[in-house]
Design a protein around this motif. Structure first.
Motif, short mmCIF file in Angstrom:
data_model
loop_
_atom_site.label_atom_id
_atom_site.label_comp_id
_atom_site.label_asym_id
_atom_site.label_seq_id
_atom_site.Cartn_x
_atom_site.Cartn_y
_atom_site.Cartn_z
N GLY A 56 0.79 -1.23 0.00
CA GLY A 56 0.00 0.00 0.00
C GLY A 56 0.82 1.28 0.00
O GLY A 56 0.62 2.16 -0.85
N ALA A 107 -8.33 -1.65 0.07
CA ALA A 107 -7.71 -2.77 0.78
C ALA A 107 -8.70 -3.57 1.63
O ALA A 107 -8.36 -4.63 2.14
CB ALA A 107 -6.51 -2.32 1.64
N ASP A 156 -12.71 4.41 -4.40
CA ASP A 156 -12.52 3.01 -3.98
C ASP A 156 -11.43 2.41 -4.86
O ASP A 156 -11.65 2.13 -6.04
CB ASP A 156 -13.87 2.30 -4.21
CG ASP A 156 -13.88 0.86 -3.76
OD1 ASP A 156 -12.81 0.30 -3.48
OD2 ASP A 156 -14.98 0.28 -3.70
N GLY A 169 -6.63 -3.47 -5.86
CA GLY A 169 -5.37 -4.08 -6.31
C GLY A 169 -4.95 -5.09 -5.27
O GLY A 169 -5.57 -5.17 -4.19
N THR A 186 -1.38 -7.81 -3.90
CA THR A 186 0.02 -8.20 -4.03
C THR A 186 0.23 -8.93 -5.35
O THR A 186 1.17 -8.64 -6.09
CB THR A 186 0.38 -9.14 -2.84
OG1 THR A 186 0.00 -8.49 -1.63
CG2 THR A 186 1.86 -9.46 -2.83
N ARG A 201 -14.42 -11.56 -0.08
CA ARG A 201 -13.71 -12.73 -0.61
C ARG A 201 -14.62 -13.95 -0.48
O ARG A 201 -15.43 -14.02 0.43
CB ARG A 201 -12.41 -12.96 0.16
CG ARG A 201 -11.42 -11.81 -0.02
CD ARG A 201 -10.17 -12.05 0.80
NE ARG A 201 -9.46 -13.25 0.36
CZ ARG A 201 -8.73 -13.31 -0.74
NH1 ARG A 201 -8.60 -12.25 -1.52
NH2 ARG A 201 -8.11 -14.42 -1.08
O1 DLL Z 1 -4.69 -4.60 -0.01
C1 DLL Z 1 -3.67 -3.56 -1.92
C2 DLL Z 1 -4.28 -2.25 -1.55
C3 DLL Z 1 -3.62 -1.41 -0.69
C4 DLL Z 1 -5.49 -1.86 -2.09
C5 DLL Z 1 -4.16 -0.18 -0.34
C6 DLL Z 1 -6.06 -0.64 -1.77
C7 DLL Z 1 -5.40 0.20 -0.88
P1 DLL Z 1 -3.21 -7.17 -0.38
O2 DLL Z 1 -2.75 -6.92 1.00
O3 DLL Z 1 -2.48 -8.17 -1.21
O4 DLL Z 1 -3.18 -5.84 -1.23
O5 DLL Z 1 -4.73 -7.59 -0.29
C8 DLL Z 1 -5.49 -7.78 -1.46
O6 DLL Z 1 -7.51 -7.00 -0.36
O7 DLL Z 1 -7.69 -9.55 -2.87
C9 DLL Z 1 -9.17 -7.93 -1.73
O8 DLL Z 1 -9.69 -9.06 -1.06
C10 DLL Z 1 -8.87 -6.84 -0.73
N1 DLL Z 1 -9.03 -5.51 -1.35
C11 DLL Z 1 -8.11 -4.72 -1.89
N2 DLL Z 1 -8.68 -3.57 -2.35
C12 DLL Z 1 -10.02 -3.67 -2.09
C13 DLL Z 1 -11.16 -2.84 -2.32
C14 DLL Z 1 -3.90 -4.68 -0.94
N3 DLL Z 1 -11.06 -1.66 -2.89
C15 DLL Z 1 -6.92 -8.10 -1.09
N4 DLL Z 1 -12.37 -3.32 -1.95
C16 DLL Z 1 -7.79 -8.25 -2.31
C17 DLL Z 1 -12.51 -4.52 -1.35
C18 DLL Z 1 -10.24 -4.93 -1.47
N5 DLL Z 1 -11.47 -5.34 -1.10
#
Ligand code: DLL
Length: 427
Positions: free
Chosen positions: A145, A214, A235, A238, A240, A330
């Motif tokens: 993030g 996230a 909103d 994305g 990893t 999810r």
């Molecule tokens: O959460 C990336 C991120 C960081 C997105 C900051 C937005 C802001 P990971 O930690 O790999 O990456 O988690 C990814 O979080 O498969 C979704 O299940 C959930 N997720 C991410 N964005 C959203 C969203 C970051 N806008 C996992 N709405 C993803 C709902 C989200 N779920």
């Protein structure tokens, strides 16, 4: 609303669907050849499926490719699935999830630029302009993030204030003193900033844009943050595995769906049980193929995130990239209680519809003798009762979880992704 000229890469963001498809086909052929030629695990996966790079001619052939999921990344920890020599890797990020072995995502210089391009498009789509102060509150570290928001802000020419999370009183002071126009963060931290501002009876007059993501994010929560901070809330999506925050897109100022960067990713929505494609408008699991990455392009990656395609038409913002609905949750977040299936986001949506309710809540799933019961702990102003919470939830869900109401400030706060659901086994 007119086309507002808020583009980072107008040519790519407004290309015709025909041109996008041609580019997707070209990039898919190159990506498939790249992963097949450079990584033995990918090669075996393709061979087991009986598909060779030459079988992939257009974007429609993507369905011939094998699907992947988190398991292949975990099994190849730390970087056995990497498709470039180690000396080309310049950065990595990692997600640990709740289940043990982490997932590592390596980046080449090109991949960092691809990430920055996607994120810069998101910033410009929100109305952020070069020179605007952007306060970046997600963690800078293994979590993608902080750095993703940073790389993108640099590419978009913003003035970066890289605070990371925490010390909310200081964040507010900085935002005031440096005239922050754009706040970015995980949803829970947006809520935290709003609460502390309200406690301090402060406002941030220069703040106009909030980019949050996230975590699953109900419409009511968007409205609450938007009204609480007096800003336009976006909103952002994305993960990893796709290369980080913003790679899969964000909603535009029309706020009717998340534009997915189709020149960078091919999107499929499948039935999570059968793996078969579902029609546009029908909810299913999002599957993506990365088209413009070198170190570890995921092929047909099953995200477990549930959504639907809501439009393939040119948007009123001028962008031509398809739109998906905000993520429902999810696949594995779905709760089944008393024969009713629901997602935590539905509880959030319902709770926030009750006047006087706070922004913090917990869902406790208690298993008693093999039967699940749900208790919802929520903060509220005086006057809101457990009965009011139970009644609202019963109307929305069709069964009545127990509702316990606490004073504002009682439940734990989170500066990263909040844990909303807790499981307890009784007996
Ligand atoms: O959460 C990336 C991120 C960081 C997105 C900051 C937005 C802001 P990971 O930690 O790999 O990456 O988690 C990814 O979080 O498969 C979704 O299940 C959930 N997720 C991410 N964005 C959203 C969203 C970051 N806008 C996992 N709405 C993803 C709902 C989200 N779920």
């Amino acid at each position: 609303m007119s086309k507002n000229g808020n583009f980072h890469n107008e040519y790519a963001e407004t290309a015709s669907q025909e041109d996008i498809r041609a580019l997707q086909s070209k990039r898919l052929r190159a990506t498939v050849k790249h992963v097949y030629d450079s990584n033995a695990i990918y090669r075996k996966l393709f061979d087991d499926q009986g598909v060779k790079p030459d079988d992939i001619k257009t974007v429609d052939d993507v369905v011939k490719l094998p699907m992947t999921n988190k398991d292949i990344l975990r099994e190849s920890y730390p970087m056995k699935l990497s498709c470039v020599p180690r000396d080309r890797i310049v950065e990595m990020h990692m997600s640990s999830g709740s289940t043990g072995t982490p997932v590592v995502m390596p980046y080449t210089q090109h991949d960092l630029e691809q990430w920055a391009e996607c994120m810069a498009r998101c910033y410009r789509m929100s109305g952020a302009k070069p020179g605007d102060a952007a306060q970046i509150t997600p963690l800078f570290g293994l979590f993608n993030g902080g750095f993703g928001m940073y790389h993108g802000a640099r590419a978009a020419g913003l003035f970066v204030i890289p605070t990371g999370p925490g010390n909310t009183a200081r964040q507010i002071r900085l935002a005031k003193d440096l005239k922050t126009r754009v706040f970015t963060g995980v949803v829970s931290y947006g809520v935290r900033i709003m609460e502390v501002l309200q406690e301090q009876k402060e406002t941030l007059p220069d703040l106009e844009i909030g980019i949050f993501g996230a975590e699953a994010f109900s419409e009511s929560m968007k409205k609450k943050i938007s009204c609480g901070l007096n800003i336009d809330v976006y909103d952002i999506y994305g993960m990893t595995e796709s290369g980080g925050v913003g790679t899969l897109g964000m909603d535009c100022s029309a706020h009717d769906g998340i534009h997915v960067w189709e020149d960078q990713y091919i999107l499929e929505i499948i039935d999570p049980d059968t793996g078969e494609p579902v029609d546009d408008g029908e909810q299913g699991e999002l599957v993506f193929t990365a088209l413009n990455r070198e170190a570890l392009p995921m092929i047909r990656f099953r995200t477990a995130d549930l959504t639907k395609i809501i439009s393939r038409e040119e948007c009123e913002c001028g962008r031509t990239h398809l739109k998906i609905a905000p993520i429902t949750g999810r696949r594995d977040d779905m709760l089944i209680v008393k024969g009713v299936n629901f997602f935590p986001k539905q509880i959030e949506q319902t709770l926030l519809g009750i006047p006087g309710i706070g922004s913090n809540y917990q869902i406790i799933v208690e298993e008693i003798d093999g039967v699940n019961n749900v208790r919802v702990n929520v903060e509220a102003e005086p006057g809101v009762t457990g009965f009011m919470v139970e009644k609202a939830l019963k109307e929305a869900l069709g069964f009545s979880p127990k509702g316990d109401v606490f004073p504002i400030g009682h439940l734990p706060r989170s500066e990263g992704k909040a844990q909303r659901v807790f499981y307890k086994k009784i007996k």
